[in-house]
Scaffold this motif. Structure first.
Motif, PDB file in Angstrom:
ATOM      1  N   PHE A  67       0.848  -1.078  -0.015  1.00 43.08           N
ATOM      2  CA  PHE A  67      -0.069   0.139  -0.136  1.00 43.08           C
ATOM      3  C   PHE A  67       0.856   1.194   0.086  1.00 43.08           C
ATOM      4  O   PHE A  67       1.818   1.301   0.900  1.00 43.08           O
ATOM      5  CB  PHE A  67      -0.995  -0.007   1.235  1.00 43.08           C
ATOM      6  CG  PHE A  67      -1.986  -0.924   1.231  1.00 43.08           C
ATOM      7  CD1 PHE A  67      -3.221  -1.020   0.469  1.00 43.08           C
ATOM      8  CD2 PHE A  67      -1.755  -2.173   1.955  1.00 43.08           C
ATOM      9  CE1 PHE A  67      -4.046  -1.855   0.415  1.00 43.08           C
ATOM     10  CE2 PHE A  67      -2.671  -3.400   1.870  1.00 43.08           C
ATOM     11  CZ  PHE A  67      -3.909  -2.984   1.198  1.00 43.08           C
ATOM     12  N   GLY A  68       0.723   2.203  -1.014  1.00 39.37           N
ATOM     13  CA  GLY A  68       1.492   3.179  -1.102  1.00 39.37           C
ATOM     14  C   GLY A  68       1.131   4.323  -0.273  1.00 39.37           C
ATOM     15  O   GLY A  68       0.041   4.134   0.727  1.00 39.37           O
ATOM     16  N   SER A  69       1.663   5.310  -0.095  1.00 37.38           N
ATOM     17  CA  SER A  69       1.280   6.751   0.744  1.00 37.38           C
ATOM     18  C   SER A  69      -0.014   7.090   0.448  1.00 37.38           C
ATOM     19  O   SER A  69      -0.776   7.719   1.442  1.00 37.38           O
ATOM     20  CB  SER A  69       2.494   7.565   0.617  1.00 37.38           C
ATOM     21  OG  SER A  69       2.737   8.213  -0.788  1.00 37.38           O
ATOM     22  N   GLN A  70      -0.408   7.044  -0.798  1.00 36.23           N
ATOM     23  CA  GLN A  70      -1.623   7.673  -1.016  1.00 36.23           C
ATOM     24  C   GLN A  70      -3.058   6.604  -1.082  1.00 36.23           C
ATOM     25  O   GLN A  70      -4.057   6.941  -1.680  1.00 36.23           O
ATOM     26  CB  GLN A  70      -1.824   8.261  -2.373  1.00 36.23           C
ATOM     27  CG  GLN A  70      -0.576   9.279  -2.730  1.00 36.23           C
ATOM     28  CD  GLN A  70      -0.929  10.515  -1.880  1.00 36.23           C
ATOM     29  OE1 GLN A  70      -2.082  10.973  -1.566  1.00 36.23           O
ATOM     30  NE2 GLN A  70       0.527  10.853  -1.403  1.00 36.23           N
ATOM     31  N   GLY A  71      -2.627   5.342  -0.499  1.00 33.93           N
ATOM     32  CA  GLY A  71      -3.435   4.517  -0.425  1.00 33.93           C
ATOM     33  C   GLY A  71      -3.738   3.568  -1.622  1.00 33.93           C
ATOM     34  O   GLY A  71      -4.358   2.484  -1.470  1.00 33.93           O
ATOM     35  N   SER A 106      -2.622   0.549  -3.995  1.00 34.67           N
ATOM     36  CA  SER A 106      -2.122  -0.810  -3.836  1.00 34.67           C
ATOM     37  C   SER A 106      -1.503  -1.275  -4.995  1.00 34.67           C
ATOM     38  O   SER A 106      -1.982  -1.085  -6.004  1.00 34.67           O
ATOM     39  CB  SER A 106      -3.304  -1.760  -3.254  1.00 34.67           C
ATOM     40  OG  SER A 106      -4.294  -1.914  -4.293  1.00 34.67           O
ATOM     41  N   SER A 107      -0.479  -2.298  -4.861  1.00 30.68           N
ATOM     42  CA  SER A 107       0.090  -2.880  -5.866  1.00 30.68           C
ATOM     43  C   SER A 107       0.735  -4.161  -5.158  1.00 30.68           C
ATOM     44  O   SER A 107       0.925  -4.171  -3.964  1.00 30.68           O
ATOM     45  CB  SER A 107       1.328  -2.048  -6.362  1.00 30.68           C
ATOM     46  OG  SER A 107       2.285  -1.706  -5.329  1.00 30.68           O
ATOM     47  N   GLN A 108       0.935  -5.060  -6.070  1.00 31.44           N
ATOM     48  CA  GLN A 108       1.418  -6.508  -5.798  1.00 31.44           C
ATOM     49  C   GLN A 108       3.027  -6.642  -6.222  1.00 31.44           C
ATOM     50  O   GLN A 108       3.259  -6.104  -7.253  1.00 31.44           O
ATOM     51  CB  GLN A 108       0.608  -7.457  -6.683  1.00 31.44           C
ATOM     52  CG  GLN A 108      -0.813  -7.620  -6.061  1.00 31.44           C
ATOM     53  CD  GLN A 108      -1.598  -8.808  -6.683  1.00 31.44           C
ATOM     54  OE1 GLN A 108      -1.277  -9.198  -7.912  1.00 31.44           O
ATOM     55  NE2 GLN A 108      -2.479  -9.320  -6.010  1.00 31.44           N
ATOM     56  N   ARG A 109       3.590  -7.325  -5.309  1.00 27.73           N
ATOM     57  CA  ARG A 109       4.983  -7.627  -5.691  1.00 27.73           C
ATOM     58  C   ARG A 109       5.434  -8.972  -5.316  1.00 27.73           C
ATOM     59  O   ARG A 109       4.634  -9.442  -4.368  1.00 27.73           O
ATOM     60  CB  ARG A 109       5.920  -6.596  -5.262  1.00 27.73           C
ATOM     61  CG  ARG A 109       6.098  -6.509  -3.641  1.00 27.73           C
ATOM     62  CD  ARG A 109       7.155  -5.627  -3.089  1.00 27.73           C
ATOM     63  NE  ARG A 109       7.061  -5.508  -1.508  1.00 27.73           N
ATOM     64  CZ  ARG A 109       7.709  -6.466  -0.981  1.00 27.73           C
ATOM     65  NH1 ARG A 109       8.436  -7.121  -1.531  1.00 27.73           N
ATOM     66  NH2 ARG A 109       7.725  -5.958   0.490  1.00 27.73           N
ATOM     67  N   PHE A 110       6.386  -9.493  -6.010  1.00 28.25           N
ATOM     68  CA  PHE A 110       6.668 -10.954  -5.779  1.00 28.25           C
ATOM     69  C   PHE A 110       7.730 -10.898  -4.812  1.00 28.25           C
ATOM     70  O   PHE A 110       9.031 -10.202  -5.197  1.00 28.25           O
ATOM     71  CB  PHE A 110       7.140 -11.622  -7.081  1.00 28.25           C
ATOM     72  CG  PHE A 110       7.783 -13.106  -6.622  1.00 28.25           C
ATOM     73  CD1 PHE A 110       6.693 -13.977  -6.308  1.00 28.25           C
ATOM     74  CD2 PHE A 110       8.980 -13.330  -6.760  1.00 28.25           C
ATOM     75  CE1 PHE A 110       7.459 -15.238  -6.047  1.00 28.25           C
ATOM     76  CE2 PHE A 110       9.223 -14.568  -6.652  1.00 28.25           C
ATOM     77  CZ  PHE A 110       8.431 -15.789  -6.254  1.00 28.25           C
ATOM     78  N   GLN A 111       7.562 -11.676  -3.578  1.00 26.30           N
ATOM     79  CA  GLN A 111       9.001 -11.715  -2.766  1.00 26.30           C
ATOM     80  C   GLN A 111       9.510 -13.067  -3.051  1.00 26.30           C
ATOM     81  O   GLN A 111       8.963 -14.079  -2.766  1.00 26.30           O
ATOM     82  CB  GLN A 111       8.470 -11.646  -1.136  1.00 26.30           C
ATOM     83  CG  GLN A 111       9.346 -11.613  -0.203  1.00 26.30           C
ATOM     84  CD  GLN A 111      10.399 -10.726  -0.176  1.00 26.30           C
ATOM     85  OE1 GLN A 111      10.061  -9.358  -0.454  1.00 26.30           O
ATOM     86  NE2 GLN A 111      11.763 -10.911  -0.150  1.00 26.30           N
ATOM     87  N   PRO A 112      10.787 -13.012  -3.665  1.00 27.09           N
ATOM     88  CA  PRO A 112      11.324 -14.433  -3.904  1.00 27.09           C
ATOM     89  C   PRO A 112      11.685 -15.045  -2.541  1.00 27.09           C
ATOM     90  O   PRO A 112      12.068 -14.738  -1.327  1.00 27.09           O
ATOM     91  CB  PRO A 112      12.630 -14.125  -4.476  1.00 27.09           C
ATOM     92  CG  PRO A 112      12.374 -12.438  -4.839  1.00 27.09           C
ATOM     93  CD  PRO A 112      11.650 -12.028  -3.871  1.00 27.09           C
ATOM     94  N   GLY A 113      11.342 -16.496  -2.630  1.00 30.03           N
ATOM     95  CA  GLY A 113      11.862 -17.392  -1.566  1.00 30.03           C
ATOM     96  C   GLY A 113      13.247 -17.589  -1.722  1.00 30.03           C
ATOM     97  O   GLY A 113      14.004 -17.456  -2.348  1.00 30.03           O
ATOM     98  N   PRO A 114      13.591 -18.686  -0.450  1.00 30.38           N
ATOM     99  CA  PRO A 114      15.015 -19.220  -0.688  1.00 30.38           C
ATOM    100  C   PRO A 114      15.498 -19.906  -1.987  1.00 30.38           C
ATOM    101  O   PRO A 114      16.668 -20.287  -1.959  1.00 30.38           O
ATOM    102  CB  PRO A 114      15.116 -19.915   0.623  1.00 30.38           C
ATOM    103  CG  PRO A 114      13.727 -20.510   1.146  1.00 30.38           C
ATOM    104  CD  PRO A 114      12.891 -19.386   0.564  1.00 30.38           C
ATOM    105  N   ILE A 115      14.668 -20.481  -2.721  1.00 31.10           N
ATOM    106  CA  ILE A 115      15.022 -21.348  -3.915  1.00 31.10           C
ATOM    107  C   ILE A 115      15.713 -20.370  -4.720  1.00 31.10           C
ATOM    108  O   ILE A 115      16.409 -20.896  -5.781  1.00 31.10           O
ATOM    109  CB  ILE A 115      13.709 -21.972  -4.412  1.00 31.10           C
ATOM    110  CG1 ILE A 115      14.054 -22.794  -5.345  1.00 31.10           C
ATOM    111  CG2 ILE A 115      12.829 -20.668  -5.149  1.00 31.10           C
ATOM    112  CD1 ILE A 115      14.561 -24.095  -4.872  1.00 31.10           C
ATOM    113  N   PHE A 116      15.643 -19.065  -4.635  1.00 31.12           N
ATOM    114  CA  PHE A 116      16.348 -17.995  -5.665  1.00 31.12           C
ATOM    115  C   PHE A 116      17.632 -17.960  -5.121  1.00 31.12           C
ATOM    116  O   PHE A 116      18.239 -17.162  -4.443  1.00 31.12           O
ATOM    117  CB  PHE A 116      15.652 -16.815  -5.475  1.00 31.12           C
ATOM    118  CG  PHE A 116      14.501 -16.719  -6.289  1.00 31.12           C
ATOM    119  CD1 PHE A 116      14.323 -16.536  -7.840  1.00 31.12           C
ATOM    120  CD2 PHE A 116      13.323 -17.204  -5.949  1.00 31.12           C
ATOM    121  CE1 PHE A 116      13.108 -16.516  -8.648  1.00 31.12           C
ATOM    122  CE2 PHE A 116      12.201 -17.411  -6.459  1.00 31.12           C
ATOM    123  CZ  PHE A 116      12.054 -17.007  -7.837  1.00 31.12           C
TER     124      PHE A 116
END
Length: 329
Positions: free
Chosen positions: A93-97, A99-109
């Motif tokens: 969630f940005g400062s203006q409310g 929202s966006s999605q992002r991928f958080q890589p796991g330890p397989i990377f």
């Protein structure tokens, strides 16, 4: 492409330097180290099996240090979820409310991923490795993410403790290029382990190879020549693991339920090419096939009930096949 003897000699020197540097940290286990190096240069994954305390984790970490590979460790437990391995999509969630999605890589990377005690996780979690090992990608949230190159999975498992474990499915086992048995150290090696680990001086491995050198070694191994006669022997070796084959030994017909698949032949040739390169040769020999057959076929032959009841192992079956081919050559 190797064009001169000097280039070939330079490559064998790189391998010798790797062995020496690993030996500064790891006591003994020369066969295990050699087979791991075969696997890495061949570009495959390995499954290490041995009781706790034999230095499997330390060996894999040392290998990553000496080859300048990004190391990542995943401790497999019964409550581990697939997203704990591959990563997950997060909502920001940005400062203006907004929202966006992002991928958080796991330890397989990572370049070299240690899957510690892989048989402790459920089949659903184990299957999260299948796409990564075979395709080199991870799919999450409907999107495909490429893994770093090179990418290796080195998994460990304990052959003794079976309570609370989940045997790996055959499809996943087949994706491991080699299954490497880690033996118990000798008396002299035990003494050296005690001396090294209880003294104030701590030894560490230095980087002796970079990714560019590893890429050169991998390309050179693929250029090793395979004669028609050696290829025929490799095909016969794999085909004779099937009890339906007319020339299969009596031990195979009696004890083997399912023989090795096509990946076994691919693995034997690929690993044998690496062994030949390590020996300073640009062609395969029968001795290369003999030395690589055990770790390649160890997890690809499925034994029947009678074999289990009488204590027969896949190594014994493979050794018999090698003996038969040796006599027929």
């Amino acid at each position: 492409m190797i064009e001169t003897k000097e280039q070939l000699h330079e490559m064998t020197e790189h391998i010798a330097a790797l062995r020496a540097e690993i030996g500064k940290v790891i006591v003994g286990q020369h066969t295990v180290v050699e087979q791991l190096l075969w696997c890495i240069v061949a570009g495959g994954h390995a499954l290490l099996e041995g009781i706790p305390g034999l230095g499997k984790t330390m060996l894999i970490r040392t290998l990553a240090d000496t080859m300048d590979l990004q190391y990542s460790r995943i401790q497999f437990t019964p409550d581990l979820m697939p997203s704990d391995i591959t990563g997950t999509t997060l909502l920001d969630f940005g400062s203006q409310g907004a929202s966006s999605q992002r991928f958080q890589p796991g330890p397989i990377f990572g370049n070299l991923v240690l899957a510690d005690e892989i048989n402790r996780a459920t089949p659903k979690t184990q299957s999260a490795l299948l796409e990564a090992m075979q395709e080199g990608t991870v799919t999450a949230g409907g999107e495909s993410h490429s893994l770093p190159r090179p990418f290796f999975v080195l998994a460990t498992q304990n052959p003794i403790e079976q309570e609370g474990t989940y045997p790996l499915p055959e499809a996943q086992l087949d994706r491991f290029l080699l299954k490497i048995g880690v033996a118990y150290p000798t008396r002299e090696e035990l003494k050296q382990i005690a001396i090294r680990t209880t003294s104030s001086e701590k030894t560490s491995a230095a980087r002796v190879m970079n990714l560019d050198t590893l890429n050169v070694l991998q390309r050179a191994a693929k250029d090793v020549l395979v004669g028609e006669d050696v290829l025929d022997l490799a095909v016969r070796l794999v085909m004779m693991t099937h009890s339906s084959e007319p020339d299969a030994p009596e031990e195979v017909k009696r004890y083997v339920r399912y023989g090795a698949g096509p990946r076994a032949l691919q693995a034997i040739i690929a690993v044998s090419k690496v062994r030949a390169l390590f020996a300073g040769r640009l062609h395969l020999s029968w001795n290369d096939l003999k030395e690589t057959a055990l770790p390649v076929l160890r997890h690809r032959i499925v034994l029947g009930y009678e074999a289990t009841a009488t204590g027969k192992s896949t190594d014994q079956i493979t050794s018999k096949l090698i003996q038969v081919l040796e006599e027929q050559r």
